[in-house]
Design a protein around this motif. Structure first.
Motif, PDB file in Angstrom:
ATOM      1  N   VAL A  97       3.878   3.005 -13.260  1.00  0.00           N
ATOM      2  CA  VAL A  97       3.211   2.502 -14.242  1.00  0.00           C
ATOM      3  C   VAL A  97       1.923   2.113 -14.033  1.00  0.00           C
ATOM      4  O   VAL A  97       0.768   2.197 -14.840  1.00  0.00           O
ATOM      5  CB  VAL A  97       4.127   1.583 -14.965  1.00  0.00           C
ATOM      6  N   LYS A  98       1.713   1.280 -13.048  1.00  0.00           N
ATOM      7  CA  LYS A  98       0.399   0.964 -12.500  1.00  0.00           C
ATOM      8  C   LYS A  98      -0.348   1.655 -12.250  1.00  0.00           C
ATOM      9  O   LYS A  98      -1.603   1.753 -12.717  1.00  0.00           O
ATOM     10  CB  LYS A  98       0.786  -0.081 -11.403  1.00  0.00           C
ATOM     11  N   ALA A  99      -0.065   2.831 -11.637  1.00  0.00           N
ATOM     12  CA  ALA A  99      -0.935   3.899 -10.962  1.00  0.00           C
ATOM     13  C   ALA A  99      -1.293   4.656 -12.482  1.00  0.00           C
ATOM     14  O   ALA A  99      -2.616   5.226 -12.457  1.00  0.00           O
ATOM     15  CB  ALA A  99      -0.203   4.910 -10.124  1.00  0.00           C
ATOM     16  N   GLU A 100      -0.638   4.785 -13.679  1.00  0.00           N
ATOM     17  CA  GLU A 100      -0.782   5.501 -14.677  1.00  0.00           C
ATOM     18  C   GLU A 100      -1.896   4.920 -15.520  1.00  0.00           C
ATOM     19  O   GLU A 100      -2.720   5.315 -16.130  1.00  0.00           O
ATOM     20  CB  GLU A 100       0.477   5.651 -15.376  1.00  0.00           C
ATOM     21  N   ILE A 101      -1.753   3.181 -15.528  1.00  0.00           N
ATOM     22  CA  ILE A 101      -2.670   2.857 -16.214  1.00  0.00           C
ATOM     23  C   ILE A 101      -4.160   2.690 -15.247  1.00  0.00           C
ATOM     24  O   ILE A 101      -4.966   2.970 -16.269  1.00  0.00           O
ATOM     25  CB  ILE A 101      -2.235   0.910 -16.205  1.00  0.00           C
ATOM     26  N   ALA A 102      -4.045   2.631 -14.153  1.00  0.00           N
ATOM     27  CA  ALA A 102      -5.277   2.782 -13.378  1.00  0.00           C
ATOM     28  C   ALA A 102      -6.202   4.299 -13.603  1.00  0.00           C
ATOM     29  O   ALA A 102      -7.369   4.360 -13.956  1.00  0.00           O
ATOM     30  CB  ALA A 102      -5.245   2.729 -12.127  1.00  0.00           C
ATOM     31  N   ALA A 137       3.610 -12.539 -12.872  1.00  0.00           N
ATOM     32  CA  ALA A 137       2.331 -12.850 -13.103  1.00  0.00           C
ATOM     33  C   ALA A 137       1.464 -12.017 -12.055  1.00  0.00           C
ATOM     34  O   ALA A 137       0.376 -11.417 -12.553  1.00  0.00           O
ATOM     35  CB  ALA A 137       2.260 -14.418 -12.647  1.00  0.00           C
ATOM     36  N   THR A 138       1.808 -11.603 -10.969  1.00  0.00           N
ATOM     37  CA  THR A 138       1.307 -10.886  -9.898  1.00  0.00           C
ATOM     38  C   THR A 138       1.055  -9.318 -10.445  1.00  0.00           C
ATOM     39  O   THR A 138      -0.185  -8.995 -10.347  1.00  0.00           O
ATOM     40  CB  THR A 138       2.007 -10.983  -8.633  1.00  0.00           C
ATOM     41  N   TRP A 139       2.028  -9.005 -11.055  1.00  0.00           N
ATOM     42  CA  TRP A 139       1.974  -7.522 -11.469  1.00  0.00           C
ATOM     43  C   TRP A 139       1.208  -7.164 -12.655  1.00  0.00           C
ATOM     44  O   TRP A 139       0.324  -6.463 -13.008  1.00  0.00           O
ATOM     45  CB  TRP A 139       3.303  -6.975 -11.931  1.00  0.00           C
ATOM     46  N   ILE A 140       1.112  -8.268 -13.689  1.00  0.00           N
ATOM     47  CA  ILE A 140       0.624  -8.228 -14.891  1.00  0.00           C
ATOM     48  C   ILE A 140      -0.963  -8.349 -14.736  1.00  0.00           C
ATOM     49  O   ILE A 140      -1.765  -7.712 -15.270  1.00  0.00           O
ATOM     50  CB  ILE A 140       1.162  -9.255 -15.851  1.00  0.00           C
ATOM     51  N   ARG A 141      -1.257  -9.377 -13.744  1.00  0.00           N
ATOM     52  CA  ARG A 141      -2.579  -9.507 -13.571  1.00  0.00           C
ATOM     53  C   ARG A 141      -3.364  -8.472 -12.696  1.00  0.00           C
ATOM     54  O   ARG A 141      -4.442  -8.381 -12.899  1.00  0.00           O
ATOM     55  CB  ARG A 141      -2.763 -10.839 -12.740  1.00  0.00           C
ATOM     56  N   SER A 142      -2.612  -7.736 -12.158  1.00  0.00           N
ATOM     57  CA  SER A 142      -2.977  -6.591 -11.311  1.00  0.00           C
ATOM     58  C   SER A 142      -3.422  -5.331 -12.132  1.00  0.00           C
ATOM     59  O   SER A 142      -4.043  -4.330 -11.909  1.00  0.00           O
ATOM     60  CB  SER A 142      -2.164  -5.893 -10.317  1.00  0.00           C
ATOM     61  N   LEU A 143      -2.985  -5.308 -13.527  1.00  0.00           N
ATOM     62  CA  LEU A 143      -3.009  -4.255 -14.394  1.00  0.00           C
ATOM     63  C   LEU A 143      -4.599  -4.222 -14.988  1.00  0.00           C
ATOM     64  O   LEU A 143      -5.087  -5.116 -15.315  1.00  0.00           O
ATOM     65  CB  LEU A 143      -2.167  -4.258 -15.524  1.00  0.00           C
ATOM     66  N   ASP A 144      -5.204  -2.919 -14.794  1.00  0.00           N
ATOM     67  CA  ASP A 144      -6.538  -2.811 -15.048  1.00  0.00           C
ATOM     68  C   ASP A 144      -6.731  -2.272 -16.695  1.00  0.00           C
ATOM     69  O   ASP A 144      -7.110  -1.092 -17.043  1.00  0.00           O
ATOM     70  CB  ASP A 144      -7.366  -1.633 -14.277  1.00  0.00           C
ATOM     71  N   ALA A 145      -6.183  -3.341 -17.680  1.00  0.00           N
ATOM     72  CA  ALA A 145      -6.315  -2.852 -19.007  1.00  0.00           C
ATOM     73  C   ALA A 145      -5.917  -4.282 -19.792  1.00  0.00           C
ATOM     74  O   ALA A 145      -5.359  -5.307 -19.195  1.00  0.00           O
ATOM     75  CB  ALA A 145      -5.328  -2.111 -19.459  1.00  0.00           C
ATOM     76  N   PRO A 146      -6.493  -4.285 -20.982  1.00  0.00           N
ATOM     77  CA  PRO A 146      -6.257  -5.495 -21.749  1.00  0.00           C
ATOM     78  C   PRO A 146      -4.834  -5.557 -22.105  1.00  0.00           C
ATOM     79  O   PRO A 146      -4.149  -4.561 -22.336  1.00  0.00           O
ATOM     80  CB  PRO A 146      -7.005  -5.402 -23.173  1.00  0.00           C
TER      81      PRO A 146
END
Length: 285
Positions: A26-31, A57-66
């Motif tokens: 999911v993180k890769a898809e967001i990026a 917190a670590t995972w959410i803060r790493s997401l490149d989106a609002p």
């Protein structure tokens, strides 16, 4: 008005029993896809422990989106009642600025509705409860938006009441849906039951669309881990249930909001086709 928006709807990550393969995907898809927003509809943790919130917190803060985050019943500290009663959202401190955050775009807004309470007069506190204060807060935010703005409401529990008075899924859910039907609401996003759905709920004031996301954890479910990709073209909202097993949106969705999350499938067991009710906006695969 925005011509096209893409929203990722994620729910029930359950850090402490998270599926790291799914989270990395999911993180890769967001990026790669750069959605306009990510809505996380609760149950970020398993037991509301400090280490689980730190991982969240670590995972959410790493997401490149609002991002906007709704609390879930698993995110309230059950085992430490003073914290639950006096500061139920205290452990969200590392990303408190994202909790119940309203996100606005030209012609469209995401507005939060908290479906959690610190205590209930029934044994199962995991189920939802829309308090008057929470509903008034949600409605006042909707009513303050510019005229003509369409709204997507974010909540944790599906706003569906079922069964007897004691086993209702979400107390005051029907009233909340009726109030939302009187406004410019496109849909209510939720999680909690660990399987995706896209249903229309009738109210005295008209129908309301309810969209549920599955889970990104190893917890009980009847479908593989996944999330919803929502697209808004200015006139229609479509839902695509994304998953790592290539199963269609149609077969990832349940056709009714269950009382509780379903048991997991056995390894290698295919997902059986699930009947759907007709609706205006079919899912896009």
């Amino acid at each position: 008005m925005a011509d096209h928006l893409t929203l990722f709807h994620i729910s029930d990550i359950h850090f402490g029993l998270e599926d790291n393969l799914a989270l990395d995907w999911v993180k890769a898809e967001i990026a790669a896809r750069q959605p306009d927003a990510v809505a996380i509809t609760g149950d970020l943790t398993m037991r509301a422990r400090h280490r689980e919130f730190a991982a969240a917190a670590t995972w959410i803060r790493s997401l490149d989106a609002p991002v906007t985050v709704e609390p879930g019943n698993h995110d309230l500290p059950n085992y430490h009642l003073p914290s639950r009663y006096l500061n139920p959202l205290g452990r969200f401190e590392a990303f408190r600025d994202l909790v119940e955050k309203r996100l606005e775009f030209p012609g469209l807004a995401l507005v939060p509705l908290n479906t959690n309470v610190s205590a209930q007069p029934r044994l199962n506190w995991s189920k939802g409860w829309v308090s008057r204060r929470a509903l008034d807060n949600c409605l006042s935010q909707i009513d303050a938006l510019p005229a003509g703005t369409r709204v997507i409401v974010t909540a944790h529990h599906p706003l569906r009441e079922a069964g007897t008075h004691g086993t209702a899924l979400t107390r005051n859910g029907n009233h909340a849906l009726d109030q939302l039907a009187q406004r410019n609401v496109l849909a209510v996003l939720s999680g909690h039951v660990h399987d995706a759905f896209d249903l229309m709920q009738d109210t005295p004031s008209g129908p309301v669309r309810m969209i549920g996301a599955g889970t990104l954890s190893h917890r009980i479910r009847s479908t593989p881990p996944g999330f919803n990709e929502l697209t808004w073209d200015g006139s229609k909202l479509t839902v695509h249930v994304r998953n790592l097993e290539g199963i269609s949106s149609h077969d990832m969705m349940v056709d009714e909001v269950p009382e509780d999350a379903m048991p997991p499938r056995e390894a290698g067991e295919p997902v059986a086709p699930i009947g759907r009710i007709p609706r205006t906006d079919p899912p896009v695969d």
